[in-house]
Design a protein around this motif. Structure first.
Motif, PDB file in Angstrom:
ATOM      1  N   TRP A 257      -9.510  -6.543  41.934  1.00  0.00           N
ATOM      2  CA  TRP A 257     -10.717  -6.366  42.235  1.00  0.00           C
ATOM      3  C   TRP A 257     -11.743  -7.416  42.202  1.00  0.00           C
ATOM      4  O   TRP A 257     -11.598  -8.091  41.529  1.00  0.00           O
ATOM      5  CB  TRP A 257     -11.424  -4.938  41.607  1.00  0.00           C
ATOM      6  N   GLN A 258     -12.805  -7.295  43.037  1.00  0.00           N
ATOM      7  CA  GLN A 258     -14.026  -8.224  42.926  1.00  0.00           C
ATOM      8  C   GLN A 258     -15.191  -7.543  42.346  1.00  0.00           C
ATOM      9  O   GLN A 258     -16.127  -8.271  42.009  1.00  0.00           O
ATOM     10  CB  GLN A 258     -14.102  -9.101  44.108  1.00  0.00           C
ATOM     11  N   TRP A 259     -15.389  -6.237  42.969  1.00  0.00           N
ATOM     12  CA  TRP A 259     -16.535  -5.626  42.670  1.00  0.00           C
ATOM     13  C   TRP A 259     -16.314  -4.085  42.516  1.00  0.00           C
ATOM     14  O   TRP A 259     -15.236  -3.485  42.952  1.00  0.00           O
ATOM     15  CB  TRP A 259     -17.716  -5.572  44.106  1.00  0.00           C
ATOM     16  N   VAL A 260     -17.159  -3.434  41.603  1.00  0.00           N
ATOM     17  CA  VAL A 260     -16.757  -2.180  41.108  1.00  0.00           C
ATOM     18  C   VAL A 260     -18.384  -1.526  41.082  1.00  0.00           C
ATOM     19  O   VAL A 260     -19.296  -1.902  40.741  1.00  0.00           O
ATOM     20  CB  VAL A 260     -16.506  -1.986  39.800  1.00  0.00           C
ATOM     21  N   LYS A 261     -18.272  -0.303  41.862  1.00  0.00           N
ATOM     22  CA  LYS A 261     -19.363   0.705  41.832  1.00  0.00           C
ATOM     23  C   LYS A 261     -19.013   1.994  41.183  1.00  0.00           C
ATOM     24  O   LYS A 261     -18.199   2.522  41.436  1.00  0.00           O
ATOM     25  CB  LYS A 261     -19.910   0.780  43.233  1.00  0.00           C
ATOM     26  N   ILE A 262     -20.139   2.389  40.134  1.00  0.00           N
ATOM     27  CA  ILE A 262     -19.722   3.674  39.361  1.00  0.00           C
ATOM     28  C   ILE A 262     -21.009   4.615  39.799  1.00  0.00           C
ATOM     29  O   ILE A 262     -22.195   4.314  39.571  1.00  0.00           O
ATOM     30  CB  ILE A 262     -19.718   3.477  37.990  1.00  0.00           C
ATOM     31  N   GLY A 263     -20.507   5.837  40.638  1.00  0.00           N
ATOM     32  CA  GLY A 263     -21.741   6.606  40.840  1.00  0.00           C
ATOM     33  C   GLY A 263     -22.437   6.151  42.004  1.00  0.00           C
ATOM     34  O   GLY A 263     -21.946   5.469  42.963  1.00  0.00           O
ATOM     35  N   ASP A 264     -23.614   6.412  42.354  1.00  0.00           N
ATOM     36  CA  ASP A 264     -24.500   6.076  43.351  1.00  0.00           C
ATOM     37  C   ASP A 264     -25.365   4.958  43.149  1.00  0.00           C
ATOM     38  O   ASP A 264     -25.892   4.587  43.942  1.00  0.00           O
ATOM     39  CB  ASP A 264     -25.420   7.392  43.756  1.00  0.00           C
ATOM     40  N   GLN A 265     -25.401   4.475  41.933  1.00  0.00           N
ATOM     41  CA  GLN A 265     -26.261   3.315  41.607  1.00  0.00           C
ATOM     42  C   GLN A 265     -25.692   2.125  41.120  1.00  0.00           C
ATOM     43  O   GLN A 265     -25.935   0.970  41.625  1.00  0.00           O
ATOM     44  CB  GLN A 265     -27.429   3.907  40.538  1.00  0.00           C
ATOM     45  N   ALA A 266     -24.965   2.243  39.848  1.00  0.00           N
ATOM     46  CA  ALA A 266     -24.592   0.952  39.282  1.00  0.00           C
ATOM     47  C   ALA A 266     -23.373   0.246  39.661  1.00  0.00           C
ATOM     48  O   ALA A 266     -22.299   0.739  40.042  1.00  0.00           O
ATOM     49  CB  ALA A 266     -23.962   1.366  37.863  1.00  0.00           C
ATOM     50  N   ILE A 267     -23.607  -1.078  40.078  1.00  0.00           N
ATOM     51  CA  ILE A 267     -22.957  -1.893  40.501  1.00  0.00           C
ATOM     52  C   ILE A 267     -22.692  -3.225  39.700  1.00  0.00           C
ATOM     53  O   ILE A 267     -23.278  -3.686  39.341  1.00  0.00           O
ATOM     54  CB  ILE A 267     -23.443  -2.666  42.037  1.00  0.00           C
ATOM     55  N   PHE A 268     -21.214  -3.343  39.575  1.00  0.00           N
ATOM     56  CA  PHE A 268     -20.892  -4.549  38.923  1.00  0.00           C
ATOM     57  C   PHE A 268     -20.014  -5.580  39.413  1.00  0.00           C
ATOM     58  O   PHE A 268     -19.082  -5.371  40.558  1.00  0.00           O
ATOM     59  CB  PHE A 268     -20.030  -3.890  37.763  1.00  0.00           C
ATOM     60  N   ARG A 269     -20.023  -6.845  39.077  1.00  0.00           N
ATOM     61  CA  ARG A 269     -19.036  -7.778  39.638  1.00  0.00           C
ATOM     62  C   ARG A 269     -17.982  -8.094  38.793  1.00  0.00           C
ATOM     63  O   ARG A 269     -18.122  -8.159  37.304  1.00  0.00           O
ATOM     64  CB  ARG A 269     -19.841  -9.289  39.782  1.00  0.00           C
ATOM     65  N   VAL A 270     -16.864  -7.951  39.072  1.00  0.00           N
ATOM     66  CA  VAL A 270     -15.712  -8.661  38.184  1.00  0.00           C
ATOM     67  C   VAL A 270     -15.737  -9.948  37.911  1.00  0.00           C
ATOM     68  O   VAL A 270     -15.700 -10.761  38.803  1.00  0.00           O
ATOM     69  CB  VAL A 270     -14.104  -8.241  38.941  1.00  0.00           C
ATOM     70  N   VAL A 271     -15.915 -10.136  36.695  1.00  0.00           N
ATOM     71  CA  VAL A 271     -16.064 -11.904  36.475  1.00  0.00           C
ATOM     72  C   VAL A 271     -15.088 -12.429  35.524  1.00  0.00           C
ATOM     73  O   VAL A 271     -14.890 -13.655  35.609  1.00  0.00           O
ATOM     74  CB  VAL A 271     -17.384 -11.881  35.408  1.00  0.00           C
ATOM     75  N   ALA A 272     -13.872 -11.481  34.952  1.00  0.00           N
ATOM     76  CA  ALA A 272     -12.966 -12.139  34.335  1.00  0.00           C
ATOM     77  C   ALA A 272     -11.715 -11.226  33.866  1.00  0.00           C
ATOM     78  O   ALA A 272     -12.222  -9.909  33.593  1.00  0.00           O
ATOM     79  CB  ALA A 272     -13.277 -13.114  33.131  1.00  0.00           C
ATOM     80  N   PRO A 273     -10.585 -11.602  33.572  1.00  0.00           N
ATOM     81  CA  PRO A 273      -9.764 -10.649  33.135  1.00  0.00           C
ATOM     82  C   PRO A 273     -10.125 -10.643  31.726  1.00  0.00           C
ATOM     83  O   PRO A 273     -10.656 -11.454  30.873  1.00  0.00           O
ATOM     84  CB  PRO A 273      -8.445 -11.152  33.254  1.00  0.00           C
ATOM     85  N   CYS A 274      -9.681  -9.441  30.991  1.00  0.00           N
ATOM     86  CA  CYS A 274     -10.243  -9.276  29.506  1.00  0.00           C
ATOM     87  C   CYS A 274      -8.955  -9.837  28.760  1.00  0.00           C
ATOM     88  O   CYS A 274      -7.848  -8.887  28.809  1.00  0.00           O
ATOM     89  CB  CYS A 274     -10.698  -7.782  29.312  1.00  0.00           C
ATOM     90  N   THR A 275      -8.870 -10.800  28.112  1.00  0.00           N
ATOM     91  CA  THR A 275      -7.715 -11.250  27.149  1.00  0.00           C
ATOM     92  C   THR A 275      -7.813 -10.361  25.633  1.00  0.00           C
ATOM     93  O   THR A 275      -8.713  -9.846  25.303  1.00  0.00           O
ATOM     94  CB  THR A 275      -7.666 -12.817  27.050  1.00  0.00           C
ATOM     95  N   ARG A 276      -6.471 -10.269  25.064  1.00  0.00           N
ATOM     96  CA  ARG A 276      -6.412  -9.512  24.195  1.00  0.00           C
ATOM     97  C   ARG A 276      -5.922 -10.192  22.789  1.00  0.00           C
ATOM     98  O   ARG A 276      -5.375 -11.106  22.844  1.00  0.00           O
ATOM     99  CB  ARG A 276      -5.495  -8.362  24.467  1.00  0.00           C
ATOM    100  N   CYS A 277      -6.310  -9.505  21.622  1.00  0.00           N
ATOM    101  CA  CYS A 277      -5.898  -9.928  20.295  1.00  0.00           C
ATOM    102  C   CYS A 277      -5.517  -9.073  19.551  1.00  0.00           C
ATOM    103  O   CYS A 277      -5.175  -7.888  19.950  1.00  0.00           O
ATOM    104  CB  CYS A 277      -7.185 -10.570  19.764  1.00  0.00           C
ATOM    105  N   ILE A 278      -5.396  -9.139  18.454  1.00  0.00           N
ATOM    106  CA  ILE A 278      -4.624  -8.315  17.117  1.00  0.00           C
ATOM    107  C   ILE A 278      -5.349  -6.873  17.196  1.00  0.00           C
ATOM    108  O   ILE A 278      -4.906  -5.857  16.532  1.00  0.00           O
ATOM    109  CB  ILE A 278      -4.427  -8.771  15.783  1.00  0.00           C
TER     110      ILE A 278
END
Length: 336
Positions: A257-278
């Motif tokens: 994905w490149q863009w995500v919208k939640i509900g009728d208002q909030a819009i987000f840009r996918v900026v990076a994968p989330c790397t994981r730790c302990i």
């Protein structure tokens, strides 16, 4: 070569250089515009199963009524003056303290008990309340500390909260201090490992967050992971802002994905994968580390991406249009 010829060659060279620079700038602008233009078409992919606002970094999420409406703004999730990861524990050396070193932090619960009043509870501890409105008015001592490799100022919450944290985490009267994020804007630098990400903006830095203000977890990906691990993993072990229940139950769809919208208002840009730790190896119900380093050891086997040093699970989001959201809101991605 005559002086006139030399001047002509020099003038031509400058003209070519200016033309190339202008062309590159225009090309860069087009690339930037293409990356940051909000889509006009969206397609539904699921619903918002859970919202996780963490008032204190590394502690449990805020206990919310299922019908509660939450604001998404530039600094992160916010409700009634309570903001995501705007409180943090540091030690006497002004170093950030997290559950990576003190797993019992995940058992510190928080609940809003009145307008801008936050209550903390933990096993074996008396409940303590904090009036969040007093933090905005405070003009006391601040300290410069770091969230990983990025410097940020923090304000001291108060001695009785320091004592409470010290008693719970160290069984001592002192040694830990509770601090708050004093700015109304994102001020810390982008974390160094995120600088190579082409879509991240300065506004995505958040409060005391590790990388960005928002992160989404696909519950279908959790379900798939749990088919590969010896013990089930709780989604909260990944500290996501949002838990997505997909209509198709497709694991790892979020990788594309490149863009995500939640509900009728909030819009987000996918900026990076989330790397994981302990941190992912800590059971959020018992505050114990998994004896087999799960699920991180499993993720290391199949979720390593090129040019990333640790496995990825979930995606970082940058807010592009602020808005209000609540549980069961429809979630969309760009319709290509």
């Amino acid at each position: 070569m005559s002086s006139d010829s030399s001047k002509f060659v020099y003038t031509v060279a400058i003209g070519v250089g200016v033309t190339l620079a202008t062309g590159f700038s225009y090309w860069y602008y087009l690339q930037w515009k293409q990356r940051n233009t909000i889509p006009e078409k969206w397609r539904r992919i699921g619903t918002l199963e859970q919202i996780n606002l963490y008032p204190i970094k590394s502690c449990a999420p805020l206990k919310l009524n299922p019908n509660t409406e939450i604001t998404c703004d530039v600094l992160g999730l916010q409700i009634n003056g309570c903001r995501d990861r705007a409180l943090m524990v540091i030690n006497d050396s002004n170093e950030m303290i997290t559950a990576r070193a003190y797993p019992r932090m995940v058992l510190i619960d928080t609940k809003l008990v009145g307008p801008q009043r936050l209550a903390f509870t933990a096993p074996g501890m008396d409940t303590i309340e904090l009036d969040l409105s007093t933090l905005k008015k405070a003009e006391g001592e601040q300290v410069k500390m770091k969230v990983w490799d990025t410097s940020v100022n923090a304000g001291f919450v108060g001695g009785k909260y320091d004592k409470w944290m010290s008693k719970y985490l160290l069984q001592k009267e002192s040694g830990m201090r509770l601090v708050y994020y004093p700015s109304e804007n994102p001020v810390k630098a982008i974390r160094s490992r995120m600088l190579r990400e082409p879509y991240i903006l300065g506004a995505d830095r958040g409060t005391f967050t590790d990388a960005t203000s928002y992160m989404i977890i696909n519950l279908a990906s959790i379900a798939h992971l749990n088919t590969r691990t010896p013990r089930p993993v709780d989604p909260l072990q990944f500290r996501g802002s949002f838990h997505l229940k997909m209509d198709s139950d497709e694991p790892y769809a979020e990788d594309h994905w490149q863009w995500v919208k939640i509900g009728d208002q909030a819009i987000f840009r996918v900026v990076a994968p989330c790397t994981r730790c302990i941190f992912t190896n800590i059971n959020v119900l018992t505050a114990t580390r998994d004896p087999d380093s799960q699920p991180l050891s499993t993720l290391n086997k199949y979720r390593m991406f090129k040019d990333y040093a640790s496995p990825s699970f979930g995606i970082h989001l940058g807010l592009r249009i602020a808005g209000k959201i609540k549980k069961d809101a429809v979630i969309y991605v760009e319709d290509k």
